[in-house]
Design a protein around this motif. Structure first.
Motif, PDB file in Angstrom:
ATOM      1  N   VAL A 122       0.871  -1.174   0.000  1.00 59.92           N
ATOM      2  CA  VAL A 122       0.000   0.000   0.000  1.00 59.92           C
ATOM      3  C   VAL A 122       0.909   1.225   0.000  1.00 59.92           C
ATOM      4  CG1 VAL A 122      -1.904   1.203   1.144  1.00 59.92           C
ATOM      5  CG2 VAL A 122      -1.737  -1.292   1.296  1.00 59.92           C
ATOM      6  N   GLU A 123       1.250   1.673  -1.194  1.00 62.50           N
ATOM      7  CA  GLU A 123       2.201   2.781  -1.332  1.00 62.50           C
ATOM      8  C   GLU A 123       1.545   4.060  -1.818  1.00 62.50           C
ATOM      9  OE1 GLU A 123       5.232   1.113  -3.800  1.00 62.50           O
ATOM     10  OE2 GLU A 123       5.966  -0.187  -2.197  1.00 62.50           O
ATOM     11  N   ALA A 124       0.301   3.979  -2.272  1.00 55.91           N
ATOM     12  CA  ALA A 124      -0.436   5.159  -2.732  1.00 55.91           C
ATOM     13  C   ALA A 124      -1.098   5.796  -1.509  1.00 55.91           C
ATOM     14  CB  ALA A 124      -1.464   4.773  -3.788  1.00 55.91           C
ATOM     15  N   LEU A 125      -0.348   6.659  -0.829  1.00 56.73           N
ATOM     16  CA  LEU A 125      -0.803   7.284   0.405  1.00 56.73           C
ATOM     17  C   LEU A 125      -0.931   8.787   0.192  1.00 56.73           C
ATOM     18  CD1 LEU A 125       1.585   5.324   2.790  1.00 56.73           C
ATOM     19  CD2 LEU A 125      -0.833   4.841   2.330  1.00 56.73           C
ATOM     20  N   TYR A 126      -2.115   9.303   0.486  1.00 56.79           N
ATOM     21  CA  TYR A 126      -2.432  10.700   0.213  1.00 56.79           C
ATOM     22  C   TYR A 126      -2.964  11.366   1.472  1.00 56.79           C
ATOM     23  CZ  TYR A 126      -2.454   8.571  -4.406  1.00 56.79           C
ATOM     24  OH  TYR A 126      -2.124   7.857  -5.516  1.00 56.79           O
ATOM     25  N   VAL A 127      -2.820  12.682   1.517  1.00 58.69           N
ATOM     26  CA  VAL A 127      -3.326  13.457   2.648  1.00 58.69           C
ATOM     27  C   VAL A 127      -3.917  14.762   2.119  1.00 58.69           C
ATOM     28  CG1 VAL A 127      -1.088  14.570   3.119  1.00 58.69           C
ATOM     29  CG2 VAL A 127      -2.781  14.335   4.952  1.00 58.69           C
ATOM     30  N   SER A 128      -4.987  15.192   2.748  1.00 63.91           N
ATOM     31  CA  SER A 128      -5.624  16.461   2.383  1.00 63.91           C
ATOM     32  C   SER A 128      -4.799  17.628   2.924  1.00 63.91           C
ATOM     33  CB  SER A 128      -7.041  16.521   2.957  1.00 63.91           C
ATOM     34  OG  SER A 128      -7.546  17.840   2.899  1.00 63.91           O
ATOM     35  N   GLN A 129      -4.314  18.455   2.032  1.00 59.70           N
ATOM     36  CA  GLN A 129      -3.543  19.629   2.437  1.00 59.70           C
ATOM     37  C   GLN A 129      -4.410  20.566   3.276  1.00 59.70           C
ATOM     38  OE1 GLN A 129      -0.203  20.085   1.868  1.00 59.70           O
ATOM     39  NE2 GLN A 129      -0.396  21.817   3.219  1.00 59.70           N
ATOM     40  N   ARG A 130      -5.672  20.727   2.876  1.00 61.52           N
ATOM     41  CA  ARG A 130      -6.589  21.599   3.615  1.00 61.52           C
ATOM     42  C   ARG A 130      -6.784  21.091   5.039  1.00 61.52           C
ATOM     43  NH1 ARG A 130     -11.575  20.650   4.539  1.00 61.52           N
ATOM     44  NH2 ARG A 130     -11.814  19.243   2.763  1.00 61.52           N
ATOM     45  N   SER A 131      -6.951  19.784   5.211  1.00 67.13           N
ATOM     46  CA  SER A 131      -7.135  19.213   6.548  1.00 67.13           C
ATOM     47  C   SER A 131      -5.899  19.418   7.419  1.00 67.13           C
ATOM     48  CB  SER A 131      -7.467  17.722   6.453  1.00 67.13           C
ATOM     49  OG  SER A 131      -8.702  17.515   5.816  1.00 67.13           O
ATOM     50  N   LEU A 132      -4.718  19.289   6.828  1.00 64.35           N
ATOM     51  CA  LEU A 132      -3.479  19.542   7.575  1.00 64.35           C
ATOM     52  C   LEU A 132      -3.421  20.986   8.062  1.00 64.35           C
ATOM     53  CD1 LEU A 132      -0.806  17.699   5.396  1.00 64.35           C
ATOM     54  CD2 LEU A 132      -1.579  17.039   7.683  1.00 64.35           C
ATOM     55  N   VAL A 133      -3.726  21.914   7.178  1.00 69.40           N
ATOM     56  CA  VAL A 133      -3.670  23.340   7.530  1.00 69.40           C
ATOM     57  C   VAL A 133      -4.704  23.667   8.600  1.00 69.40           C
ATOM     58  CG1 VAL A 133      -4.050  25.680   6.644  1.00 69.40           C
ATOM     59  CG2 VAL A 133      -2.687  24.048   5.323  1.00 69.40           C
ATOM     60  N   GLU A 134      -5.924  23.159   8.434  1.00 69.40           N
ATOM     61  CA  GLU A 134      -6.986  23.438   9.406  1.00 69.40           C
ATOM     62  C   GLU A 134      -6.647  22.932  10.799  1.00 69.40           C
ATOM     63  OE1 GLU A 134     -10.419  21.621   7.653  1.00 69.40           O
ATOM     64  OE2 GLU A 134     -10.869  23.361   6.407  1.00 69.40           O
ATOM     65  N   ARG A 135      -5.837  21.908  10.899  1.00 65.87           N
ATOM     66  CA  ARG A 135      -5.474  21.336  12.187  1.00 65.87           C
ATOM     67  C   ARG A 135      -4.073  21.743  12.635  1.00 65.87           C
ATOM     68  NH1 ARG A 135      -9.154  19.247   9.519  1.00 65.87           N
ATOM     69  NH2 ARG A 135     -10.919  18.205  10.480  1.00 65.87           N
ATOM     70  N   GLY A 136      -3.459  22.675  11.927  1.00 63.16           N
ATOM     71  CA  GLY A 136      -2.152  23.198  12.311  1.00 63.16           C
ATOM     72  C   GLY A 136      -1.017  22.209  12.162  1.00 63.16           C
ATOM     73  N   LEU A 137      -1.129  21.290  11.181  1.00 65.43           N
ATOM     74  CA  LEU A 137      -0.132  20.232  11.030  1.00 65.43           C
ATOM     75  C   LEU A 137       0.726  20.286   9.766  1.00 65.43           C
ATOM     76  CD1 LEU A 137      -2.360  17.197  12.094  1.00 65.43           C
ATOM     77  CD2 LEU A 137      -0.676  18.396  13.485  1.00 65.43           C
ATOM     78  N   PRO A 138       0.667  21.336   8.951  1.00 71.85           N
ATOM     79  CA  PRO A 138       1.383  21.241   7.670  1.00 71.85           C
ATOM     80  C   PRO A 138       2.889  21.095   7.783  1.00 71.85           C
ATOM     81  CG  PRO A 138       0.666  23.487   8.025  1.00 71.85           C
ATOM     82  CD  PRO A 138       0.051  22.641   9.124  1.00 71.85           C
ATOM     83  N   GLU A 139       3.484  21.529   8.853  1.00 68.94           N
ATOM     84  CA  GLU A 139       4.942  21.472   8.978  1.00 68.94           C
ATOM     85  C   GLU A 139       5.400  20.454  10.010  1.00 68.94           C
ATOM     86  OE1 GLU A 139       6.744  23.112   6.797  1.00 68.94           O
ATOM     87  OE2 GLU A 139       4.906  23.981   5.998  1.00 68.94           O
ATOM     88  N   GLN A 140       4.480  19.746  10.666  1.00 67.63           N
ATOM     89  CA  GLN A 140       4.869  18.768  11.679  1.00 67.63           C
ATOM     90  C   GLN A 140       5.379  17.494  11.029  1.00 67.63           C
ATOM     91  OE1 GLN A 140       2.203  17.887  14.827  1.00 67.63           O
ATOM     92  NE2 GLN A 140       2.008  20.007  15.478  1.00 67.63           N
ATOM     93  N   PRO A 141       6.294  16.796  11.694  1.00 68.42           N
ATOM     94  CA  PRO A 141       6.796  15.539  11.134  1.00 68.42           C
ATOM     95  C   PRO A 141       5.689  14.495  11.062  1.00 68.42           C
ATOM     96  CG  PRO A 141       7.653  15.898  13.353  1.00 68.42           C
ATOM     97  CD  PRO A 141       6.907  17.133  12.968  1.00 68.42           C
TER      98      PRO A 141
END
Length: 119
Positions: free
Chosen positions: A74-93
């Motif tokens: 399972v290598e096709a792994l995606y994340v919502s950029q908007r969801s990351l930003v809304e939760r303050g996670l875009p730069e977290q490891p």
């Protein structure tokens, strides 16, 4: 020919069994060589944070399951950029490498898969 499956994980790791169930489905499908992708959306992006302390909440750590996804194909792994930003996670490891997508890219991604499961 196997149908492709996209699993959309929308729940925080500590909000009930949905996050673990999504990972279990992905791992089981990967073990049978099904074409599987996984999208972390809404509170599901919280599963990816490397800064979690599940023991403090008396919860099980999902990081080993997440890290096993590529080993099961399972290598096709995606994340919502908007969801990351809304939760303050875009730069977290992150625990695993994912491809960030905007809303239009998420719509196109969903259209590419034969079947979609949302948990």
């Amino acid at each position: 020919m196997s149908k492709s499956l996209l699993i959309i994980s929308r729940q925080a790791p500590w909000a009930g069994p949905s996050a673990r169930e999504a990972l279990d489905i992905a791992l089981a499908g990967g073990a049978f060589d099904l074409p599987i992708g996984m999208l972390f959306l809404d509170d599901g992006v919280l599963q990816l944070s490397a800064l979690q302390l599940p023991a403090r909440l008396q919860q099980k750590d999902l990081s080993a399951n997440l890290q096993a996804l590529p080993m099961f194909g399972v290598e096709a792994l995606y994340v919502s950029q908007r969801s990351l930003v809304e939760r303050g996670l875009p730069e977290q490891p992150s625990i695993i490498a994912t491809q960030p997508l905007d809303d239009a890219e998420i719509s196109a991604l969903i259209d590419r898969y034969d079947q979609v499961i949302t948990l």
